[in-house]
Design a protein around this motif. Structure first.
Motif, PDB file in Angstrom:
ATOM      1  N   ASN A  95       0.759  -1.330   0.036  1.00  0.00           N
ATOM      2  CA  ASN A  95      -0.059   0.102   0.061  1.00  0.00           C
ATOM      3  C   ASN A  95       0.923   1.416   0.067  1.00  0.00           C
ATOM      4  N   LEU A  96       2.013   1.030  -0.408  1.00  0.00           N
ATOM      5  CA  LEU A  96       3.272   2.209  -0.053  1.00  0.00           C
ATOM      6  C   LEU A  96       2.585   3.452  -0.934  1.00  0.00           C
ATOM      7  N   ALA A  97       1.909   3.447  -2.272  1.00  0.00           N
ATOM      8  CA  ALA A  97       1.772   4.545  -2.995  1.00  0.00           C
ATOM      9  C   ALA A  97       0.479   5.250  -2.279  1.00  0.00           C
ATOM     10  N   ASP A  98      -0.335   4.573  -1.634  1.00  0.00           N
ATOM     11  CA  ASP A  98      -1.476   5.231  -1.170  1.00  0.00           C
ATOM     12  C   ASP A  98      -0.965   5.711   0.323  1.00  0.00           C
ATOM     13  N   ARG A  99      -0.348   5.401   1.142  1.00  0.00           N
ATOM     14  CA  ARG A  99       0.362   5.925   2.377  1.00  0.00           C
ATOM     15  C   ARG A  99       1.105   7.085   1.957  1.00  0.00           C
ATOM     16  N   LEU A 100       1.873   7.029   0.760  1.00  0.00           N
ATOM     17  CA  LEU A 100       2.664   8.240   0.233  1.00  0.00           C
ATOM     18  C   LEU A 100       1.686   9.279  -0.108  1.00  0.00           C
ATOM     19  N   ARG A 101       0.692   9.170  -0.812  1.00  0.00           N
ATOM     20  CA  ARG A 101      -0.209  10.133  -0.930  1.00  0.00           C
ATOM     21  C   ARG A 101      -0.721  10.935   0.157  1.00  0.00           C
ATOM     22  N   TYR A 130       4.821  -7.213  -8.534  1.00  0.00           N
ATOM     23  CA  TYR A 130       4.211  -6.449  -7.771  1.00  0.00           C
ATOM     24  C   TYR A 130       3.801  -4.898  -8.548  1.00  0.00           C
ATOM     25  N   ARG A 131       4.572  -4.537  -9.380  1.00  0.00           N
ATOM     26  CA  ARG A 131       4.380  -3.423 -10.208  1.00  0.00           C
ATOM     27  C   ARG A 131       3.946  -2.088  -9.222  1.00  0.00           C
ATOM     28  N   LEU A 132       4.810  -1.969  -8.256  1.00  0.00           N
ATOM     29  CA  LEU A 132       4.376  -0.870  -7.147  1.00  0.00           C
ATOM     30  C   LEU A 132       4.917   0.508  -7.600  1.00  0.00           C
ATOM     31  N   MET A 133       5.939   0.587  -8.393  1.00  0.00           N
ATOM     32  CA  MET A 133       6.763   1.746  -8.909  1.00  0.00           C
ATOM     33  C   MET A 133       6.012   2.664  -9.710  1.00  0.00           C
ATOM     34  N   PRO A 134       5.275   2.258 -10.799  1.00  0.00           N
ATOM     35  CA  PRO A 134       4.325   3.203 -11.430  1.00  0.00           C
ATOM     36  C   PRO A 134       3.466   3.948 -10.598  1.00  0.00           C
ATOM     37  N   GLN A 135       2.898   3.438  -9.644  1.00  0.00           N
ATOM     38  CA  GLN A 135       1.851   4.267  -8.585  1.00  0.00           C
ATOM     39  C   GLN A 135       2.461   5.208  -7.769  1.00  0.00           C
ATOM     40  N   ILE A 136       3.698   4.707  -7.323  1.00  0.00           N
ATOM     41  CA  ILE A 136       4.605   5.658  -6.381  1.00  0.00           C
ATOM     42  C   ILE A 136       5.057   6.774  -7.260  1.00  0.00           C
ATOM     43  N   ILE A 137       5.499   6.704  -8.289  1.00  0.00           N
ATOM     44  CA  ILE A 137       6.108   7.643  -9.141  1.00  0.00           C
ATOM     45  C   ILE A 137       5.094   8.698  -9.527  1.00  0.00           C
ATOM     46  N   ARG A 138       3.671   8.173  -9.683  1.00  0.00           N
ATOM     47  CA  ARG A 138       2.477   9.061  -9.950  1.00  0.00           C
ATOM     48  C   ARG A 138       2.195   9.741  -8.773  1.00  0.00           C
ATOM     49  N   ALA A 139       2.271   9.185  -7.612  1.00  0.00           N
ATOM     50  CA  ALA A 139       1.785   9.853  -6.277  1.00  0.00           C
ATOM     51  C   ALA A 139       2.886  11.164  -5.931  1.00  0.00           C
ATOM     52  N   LEU A 140       4.198  10.774  -6.261  1.00  0.00           N
ATOM     53  CA  LEU A 140       5.201  11.869  -5.865  1.00  0.00           C
ATOM     54  C   LEU A 140       5.034  12.993  -7.204  1.00  0.00           C
ATOM     55  N   GLU A 142       2.247  13.821  -9.021  1.00  0.00           N
ATOM     56  CA  GLU A 142       1.018  14.724  -8.728  1.00  0.00           C
ATOM     57  C   GLU A 142       0.914  15.604  -7.456  1.00  0.00           C
ATOM     58  N   ALA A 143       1.964  15.117  -6.519  1.00  0.00           N
ATOM     59  CA  ALA A 143       2.071  16.073  -5.295  1.00  0.00           C
ATOM     60  C   ALA A 143       3.038  17.022  -5.630  1.00  0.00           C
ATOM     61  N   GLY A 144       3.633  17.114  -6.792  1.00  0.00           N
ATOM     62  CA  GLY A 144       4.912  18.003  -7.231  1.00  0.00           C
ATOM     63  C   GLY A 144       6.000  17.791  -6.348  1.00  0.00           C
ATOM     64  N   ASN A 145       6.350  16.469  -5.782  1.00  0.00           N
ATOM     65  CA  ASN A 145       7.161  16.597  -4.786  1.00  0.00           C
ATOM     66  C   ASN A 145       8.612  15.902  -5.456  1.00  0.00           C
ATOM     67  N   PRO A 146       9.832  16.508  -5.410  1.00  0.00           N
ATOM     68  CA  PRO A 146      11.150  16.175  -6.178  1.00  0.00           C
ATOM     69  C   PRO A 146      11.406  14.626  -5.513  1.00  0.00           C
ATOM     70  N   PHE A 147      12.034  13.795  -6.610  1.00  0.00           N
ATOM     71  CA  PHE A 147      12.532  12.521  -6.043  1.00  0.00           C
ATOM     72  C   PHE A 147      13.674  11.886  -7.001  1.00  0.00           C
ATOM     73  N   ARG A 164       9.690  10.148 -17.269  1.00  0.00           N
ATOM     74  CA  ARG A 164       9.635  11.496 -18.198  1.00  0.00           C
ATOM     75  C   ARG A 164       8.320  12.582 -17.786  1.00  0.00           C
ATOM     76  N   GLU A 165       7.230  11.787 -17.673  1.00  0.00           N
ATOM     77  CA  GLU A 165       5.966  12.498 -17.615  1.00  0.00           C
ATOM     78  C   GLU A 165       6.104  13.284 -16.286  1.00  0.00           C
ATOM     79  N   ALA A 166       6.727  12.538 -15.086  1.00  0.00           N
ATOM     80  CA  ALA A 166       6.884  13.365 -13.666  1.00  0.00           C
ATOM     81  C   ALA A 166       7.851  14.270 -13.882  1.00  0.00           C
ATOM     82  N   GLY A 167       8.671  14.281 -14.746  1.00  0.00           N
ATOM     83  CA  GLY A 167       9.611  15.304 -14.855  1.00  0.00           C
ATOM     84  C   GLY A 167       8.919  16.721 -15.367  1.00  0.00           C
TER      85      GLY A 167
END
Length: 327
Positions: A95-101, A130-140, A142-147, A164-167
């Motif tokens: 649930n890391l992406a949801d928790r991160l949001r 598990y494919r967790l990373m796409p959700q985590i990247i989107r969470a960051l 969407e929040a405009g948080n550098p990573f 690239r889209e996150a950038g």
């Protein structure tokens, strides 16, 4: 006295604590413990000397099996050992992406840069399942948080479009770990990781695809890969891959990593064991003056090869039709 890994087998005959708290799944020789993360953002200890204050990691444990990994110690707190269990028993924070949001949206969060993957490679083979990373990247994003995503794995190329889209929304970067380019050393210390050449090709591919990628030169091994020739070869290859920066990190040997690295050292370089005992006898880090000297050498080499300059005199020799060479 020989360095013995047996004291790390401290899970004992009882059922590991993590197994009482997680859903356990088996994938071949890999055991995954699925858990709900209670906290997503964790402080990075200053002792790690990394350019990040905060981290989030979807995995704890890593199939790359790097003998020097400072995250090994964390497995002990789960009732597992810091050796073979770290390589083959991985905690998955489903649930890391949801928790991160939720945490990124908190008014107490100040939008500081976040490193992804300090307790286990974000793109180790478990990520294919598990494919967790796409959700985590989107969470960051969407929040405009550098990573920055830290990895040794070519699997990160799967998510290059997401990065690239996150950038477009925040500072989104990758950092490929290449501490040295000697393949014999790599096979002994990083048995489950991609070779240095493949990682450099990943760095080049990300940069070519519009995802800024640096080389995290970690770890630099005292008396083994810290010679001027070793440092020059690694920095030169980082420049050839178009790395936007290179950050040197000297080997750390906290408990957990120390025993496993020293067992390798006694087997491969027994004459260096007393010198390592002197270097790391009182601390998990090498002396400050040694680390400063390494950082200064790498800075000069990075300047020589034009790393970090938008217009540089030294031209990389890489082309799509030619693989990167190691030496």
């Amino acid at each position: 006295m020989p360095w013995d890994a047996l004291p790390l087998l401290d899970g004992g005959p009882q059922r590991p604590r993590i197994e009482r708290q997680a859903v356990t799944r088996e994938f071949g020789g890999l055991t995954c413990y699925e858990v709900a993360a209670r906290v997503a953002l964790e402080r990075v200890p200053a002792a790690m000397e990394l350019p990040f204050g905060w981290a989030a990691s979807p995995y704890r444990g890593c199939q790359a099996g790097c003998r020097y990994c400072a995250a090994r110690r964390g497995h002990r707190y789960l009732g597992l050992d810091a050796g073979d269990d770290f390589d083959s028993r991985v905690v998955v924070k489903t649930n890391l992406a949801d928790r991160l949001r939720r945490e990124l949206a908190s008014p107490r969060w100040q939008g500081e840069p976040v490193a992804l993957g300090l307790t286990g490679d974000c793109y180790q083979p478990a990520e294919e399942t598990y494919r967790l990373m796409p959700q985590i990247i989107r969470a960051l994003a969407e929040a405009g948080n550098p990573f920055t995503v830290l990895t040794k794995s070519p699997l990160i190329l799967r998510d290059a479009p997401e990065l690239r889209e996150a950038g477009k929304l925040t500072r989104a970067r990758a950092a490929v770990s290449v501490g040295f380019v000697d393949e014999k050393i790599r096979r002994g210390l990083e048995p489950g990781a991609a070779g240095a050449q493949r990682r450099l090709e990943v760095c080049a591919a990300l940069n070519d695809d519009g995802v800024p990628c640096e080389v995290l030169m970690a770890p630099i091994l005292p008396l083994i890969t810290d010679s001027s020739d070793h440092l020059r070869a690694t920095v030169r290859r980082a420049a050839e891959a178009g790395a936007v920066a290179v950050t040197p990190v000297v080997l750390r040997l906290p408990p957990g990593a120390r025993e496993w690295f020293m067992a390798w050292l006694e087997r491969e370089h027994p004459g260096l064991v007393p010198r390592y005992a002197a270097l790391y006898g009182k601390s998990p880090t090498a002396p400050p003056e040694y680390r400063a000297g390494i950082a200064a050498q790498v800075a000069v080499l990075a300047e020589t090869y034009g790393i970090g300059r938008s217009a540089r005199g030294w031209k990389r020799r890489r082309s799509p039709a030619r693989q990167l060479s190691l030496v």
